[in-house]
Design an enzyme around this catalytic site. Structure first.
Site, PDB file in Angstrom:
ATOM      1  CB  SER A 158      -0.939   0.006   1.208  1.00 16.72           C
ATOM      2  OG  SER A 158      -0.226  -0.107   2.427  1.00 16.72           O
ATOM      3  CB  SER A 159       4.161   2.117   1.476  1.00 15.26           C
ATOM      4  OG  SER A 159       4.905   1.002   1.033  1.00 15.26           O
ATOM      5  CB  ALA A 160       4.828   0.675  -3.615  1.00 13.49           C
ATOM      6  CG  ASP A 203       6.430  -3.502  -3.006  1.00 13.94           C
ATOM      7  OD1 ASP A 203       6.431  -4.722  -3.259  1.00 13.94           O
ATOM      8  OD2 ASP A 203       6.562  -3.049  -1.859  1.00 13.94           O
TER       9      ASP A 203
END
Length: 436
Positions: A158-160, A203
């Protein structure tokens, strides 16, 4: 677009409406970045060593609705977090660790608590990445970001997905033409340069390069990539893609990767193993990455590694081979063999890379036993989040129910923290990030 089941028109309309109200504009003017989450069937924990990896996006992820602000101002709101984030695109951004003082974020002369502003760090990181390559932005955005419910700490990148969403929005608003490969590098700058996280490029590559029904392959040393489509007749390929679903089974464990020293320790251990093997094979001058160690040199000198480093190296070389075999299985439409390799990858992550808290290991073992499951493993770094599995489409509902019930028996406290509707999600393969 073939295979599209996410986002729905209802989800898009909801995001557009929020942005239109924020900006006082017509919802038809709102653009939406669709940035999917990814799973890594094979290639776990080897991207930072220049290994070969594979990934598939799923039909869940980040939606970022935005309108160019008409000036340099950025105004952001979130569906997951309180407050709002404000900054200007003409502010020079610095790596986040240098901007933190006494647990405060100092921005443009104002001081706001870290807790209030923390969710905006990826937007500032996107600006930092673009500025670091001498892109001069003049146009800010008014935006609303929202992730698929319950998956913000799931180990699905989710961060990428968030960083890429902000990059695409800022680039679109400023009429910048940026290739997917350049954006892979920009998102790496967000995570490595701005946030100080020591991860690789798996990612970003998956999110930006994926195509529906394909397995994305990336050589993280050479940056060479290819998209592998099953080598079947068109009707056989369609049948194969309809024959499986992807299960996302949540553990209830949540924490920030950057706060866990375990992940960075593993990277250092891999590098030390590479250093020993390169020295033993007379290649001291090469960068200490396991991808710089020839498999023959590893076999000849692995006895020189102490036990912990030997396990890390064994994971790297065996996982590299699993990726190669997995690509062959996928290309031939052999989901049974593909699944067995995924399960072996999961076991090596536990035994050799030594990651995964007890609840995640239990969840992995439950998935392997679930009806119709071809193969299962951790998603993400294995220190939080969820496990993933490929499952026979006709048994997906049965398998999800089995996993939900069995996990509750072992971890009632953690399981009770998860919305039952989201405890085990049945997903499909997705597409790459794009602006609508």
């Amino acid at each position: 677009m073939e295979g599209v089941s996410w986002p729905s028109e209802e989800e898009l309309d909801r995001v557009r409406k929020v942005v239109a109200e924020m900006a006082g504009r017509n919802s038809k003017e709102v653009r939406v970045v669709v940035s999917p989450y990814r799973i890594c069937p094979l290639g776990a924990h080897i991207d930072h060593q220049g290994g070969v990896v594979s990934a598939v996006t799923v039909n869940k992820g980040i939606l970022l609705g935005f309108i160019p602000s008409g000036d340099s101002q950025v105004l952001l709101q979130s569906g997951q977090f309180k407050g709002e984030v404000r900054f200007r695109v003409d502010e020079i951004q610095h790596p986040r660790h240098s901007a933190l003082k006494n647990d405060k974020i100092i921005t443009n002369g104002s001081s706001k608590s870290k807790e209030e502003c923390d969710w905006g760090r990826y937007a500032r990181g996107a600006l930092y990445a673009l500025q670091s390559r001498e892109n001069h932005l003049s146009q800010g955005i008014i935006g609303f970001i929202n992730g698929s419910e319950g998956l913000d700490s799931s180990g699905l990148s989710s961060s990428a997905a968030t960083g890429i969403a902000y990059l695409l929005a800022l680039e679109n608003a400023n009429n910048l033409t940026v290739s997917p490969m350049e954006n892979i590098e920009y998102d790496r700058l967000i995570e490595n340069g701005y946030l100080g996280l020591r991860n690789g490029i798996l990612d970003q590559s998956a999110i930006l390069l994926s195509s529906y029904g394909c397995l994305t392959f990336m050589n993280c040393k050479t940056k060479e990539h290819k998209v592998v489509r099953p080598k079947l007749l068109k009707n056989q390929e369609a049948d194969m893609l309809k024959s499986f679903k992807i299960l996302l089974a949540l553990s209830g464990l949540k924490h920030a990767l950057t706060n866990n020293p375990g992940y960075n320790n593993r990277v250092a251990e891999c590098e030390e193993a590479a250093r020993v093997l390169l020295h033993a094979s007379g290649n001291d001058k090469l960068e200490p990455l396991l991808s710089n160690v020839e498999p023959e040199a590893y076999e000849a000198h692995k006895g020189k590694l102490e036990a912990t480093l030997a396990r890390r190296a064994e994971h790297y070389f065996s996982e590299n081979m699993r990726v190669i075999k997995g690509l062959e299985a996928w290309a031939s439409g052999n989901l049974e063999d593909f699944g067995k390799l995924i399960t072996s990858s999961g076991l090596s992550s536990i035994k050799n890379y030594e990651c995964g808290a007890e609840p995640l290991i239990q969840l992995y073992e439950i998935l392997v036993r679930a009806p119709g499951v071809y193969g299962a493993r951790f998603s993400g770094a294995g220190f939080r989040g969820c496990c993933i599995a490929f499952v026979d489409a006709s048994r997906a509902v049965e398998a999800a129910s089995f996993v939900r019930d069995e996990y509750y028996k072992l971890q009632p406290a953690l399981a009770s923290q998860i919305n039952p509707d989201n405890a085990v999600l049945i997903c499909e393969a997705g597409h790459s990030a794009r602006v609508l």
